[in-house]
Design a protein around this motif. Structure first.
Motif, PDB file in Angstrom:
ATOM      1  N   GLN A  90     -10.233   5.837  -2.752  1.00  0.00           N
ATOM      2  CA  GLN A  90      -9.495   4.745  -3.399  1.00  0.00           C
ATOM      3  C   GLN A  90      -8.109   4.664  -2.788  1.00  0.00           C
ATOM      4  O   GLN A  90      -7.490   5.666  -2.462  1.00  0.00           O
ATOM      5  CB  GLN A  90      -9.409   4.921  -4.907  1.00  0.00           C
ATOM      6  N   THR A  91      -7.651   3.432  -2.629  1.00  0.00           N
ATOM      7  CA  THR A  91      -6.340   3.173  -2.052  1.00  0.00           C
ATOM      8  C   THR A  91      -5.411   2.705  -3.154  1.00  0.00           C
ATOM      9  O   THR A  91      -5.756   1.830  -3.944  1.00  0.00           O
ATOM     10  CB  THR A  91      -6.441   2.089  -0.956  1.00  0.00           C
ATOM     11  N   LYS A 119      -7.022  -7.653  -1.810  1.00  0.00           N
ATOM     12  CA  LYS A 119      -7.228  -6.409  -1.056  1.00  0.00           C
ATOM     13  C   LYS A 119      -8.704  -6.011  -1.061  1.00  0.00           C
ATOM     14  O   LYS A 119      -9.220  -5.515  -0.049  1.00  0.00           O
ATOM     15  CB  LYS A 119      -6.365  -5.271  -1.623  1.00  0.00           C
ATOM     16  N   HIS A 153     -13.149   1.919  -2.984  1.00  0.00           N
ATOM     17  CA  HIS A 153     -13.773   1.295  -1.824  1.00  0.00           C
ATOM     18  C   HIS A 153     -15.230   0.919  -2.058  1.00  0.00           C
ATOM     19  O   HIS A 153     -15.748   0.017  -1.415  1.00  0.00           O
ATOM     20  CB  HIS A 153     -13.652   2.196  -0.608  1.00  0.00           C
ATOM     21  N   TYR A 154     -15.884   1.609  -2.943  1.00  0.00           N
ATOM     22  CA  TYR A 154     -17.257   1.306  -3.344  1.00  0.00           C
ATOM     23  C   TYR A 154     -17.487   1.961  -4.696  1.00  0.00           C
ATOM     24  O   TYR A 154     -16.606   2.680  -5.200  1.00  0.00           O
ATOM     25  CB  TYR A 154     -18.282   1.766  -2.290  1.00  0.00           C
ATOM     26  N   HIS A 206     -14.207  -1.305  -9.545  1.00  0.00           N
ATOM     27  CA  HIS A 206     -13.525  -1.293  -8.247  1.00  0.00           C
ATOM     28  C   HIS A 206     -12.013  -1.199  -8.370  1.00  0.00           C
ATOM     29  O   HIS A 206     -11.349  -0.678  -7.478  1.00  0.00           O
ATOM     30  CB  HIS A 206     -13.834  -2.588  -7.464  1.00  0.00           C
ATOM     31  N   GLU A 266     -10.499  -8.032   1.468  1.00  0.00           N
ATOM     32  CA  GLU A 266     -10.193  -7.540   2.810  1.00  0.00           C
ATOM     33  C   GLU A 266     -11.021  -6.310   3.167  1.00  0.00           C
ATOM     34  O   GLU A 266     -11.273  -6.041   4.339  1.00  0.00           O
ATOM     35  CB  GLU A 266      -8.697  -7.229   2.934  1.00  0.00           C
ATOM     36  N   LYS A 267     -11.453  -5.548   2.155  1.00  0.00           N
ATOM     37  CA  LYS A 267     -12.295  -4.360   2.370  1.00  0.00           C
ATOM     38  C   LYS A 267     -13.776  -4.718   2.370  1.00  0.00           C
ATOM     39  O   LYS A 267     -14.629  -3.838   2.420  1.00  0.00           O
ATOM     40  CB  LYS A 267     -12.023  -3.311   1.292  1.00  0.00           C
ATOM     41  N   GLU A 286       0.841  -1.193   0.000  1.00  0.00           N
ATOM     42  CA  GLU A 286       0.000   0.000   0.000  1.00  0.00           C
ATOM     43  C   GLU A 286       0.877   1.244   0.000  1.00  0.00           C
ATOM     44  O   GLU A 286       1.954   1.265   0.609  1.00  0.00           O
ATOM     45  CB  GLU A 286      -0.909  -0.009   1.232  1.00  0.00           C
TER      46      GLU A 286
END
Length: 168
Positions: free
Chosen positions: A66-67, A122, A85-86, A97, A125-126, A7
């Motif tokens: 967003q990551t 990932k 994230h959505y 996504h 995991e979210k 990340e």
């Protein structure tokens, strides 16, 4: 080969900066806002991306948090992934996504398939159980990457393929 998805951190350095410059402005729907900044501005870029992941300072009527992640292979960054994230209405049509890009000097080595697989982990995991991934209809390489990761084509709208990946 040792592959690792990391990340974004505020301490990321010149190796990430150089990768972003090599990737360029983006293509096939992937946007790289870090392609033309100066290194002196790189810490501010990282801070903006970190804030974006937290939903800080963004217009949530247009954007979603967003990551960003970096794919490293044998200690060298070879790709970037974005996990939204959505979804909002726009991302349901195009974007989905997950977005990703591999630096040009490292393409054709299977890293696209690898980064999407790792980004799906990932996503899970979210709490994302069904991930939407999109690409241009004529981007055969991306379509194969998505399909190798379990993507099922739902439809093609205005030249954009919408794939859902479930149960990853």
């Amino acid at each position: 080969m040792i592959a690792e998805l990391k990340e974004l951190t505020l301490s990321d350095g010149p190796d990430i900066f150089e990768m972003l410059r090599e990737i360029g402005p983006g293509e096939n729907g992937f946007v790289n806002s870090g392609h033309d900044i100066e290194y002196a501005d790189f810490p501010a870029y990282l801070k903006r991306q970190d804030d974006f992941a937290k939903g800080v300072g963004i217009d949530l009527t247009i954007y979603v948090p967003q990551t960003m992640h970096w794919l490293f292979v044998d200690g060298r960054p070879v790709g970037v992934g974005k996990l939204r994230h959505y979804l909002n209405d726009n991302l349901r049509k195009l974007g989905g996504h997950i977005g990703y890009a591999i630096r040009p000097s490292e393409r054709g080595k299977g890293y696209g398939t690898l980064i999407l697989r790792e980004m799906l982990i990932k996503a899970r995991e979210k709490g994302i159980e069904e991930a939407l991934v999109t690409c241009s209809e004529n981007n055969i390489r991306s379509r194969k990457v998505i399909e190798r990761n379990g993507g099922k084509l739902e439809d093609i709208i205005d030249g954009g393929c919408r794939y859902w990946i479930r149960n990853f």
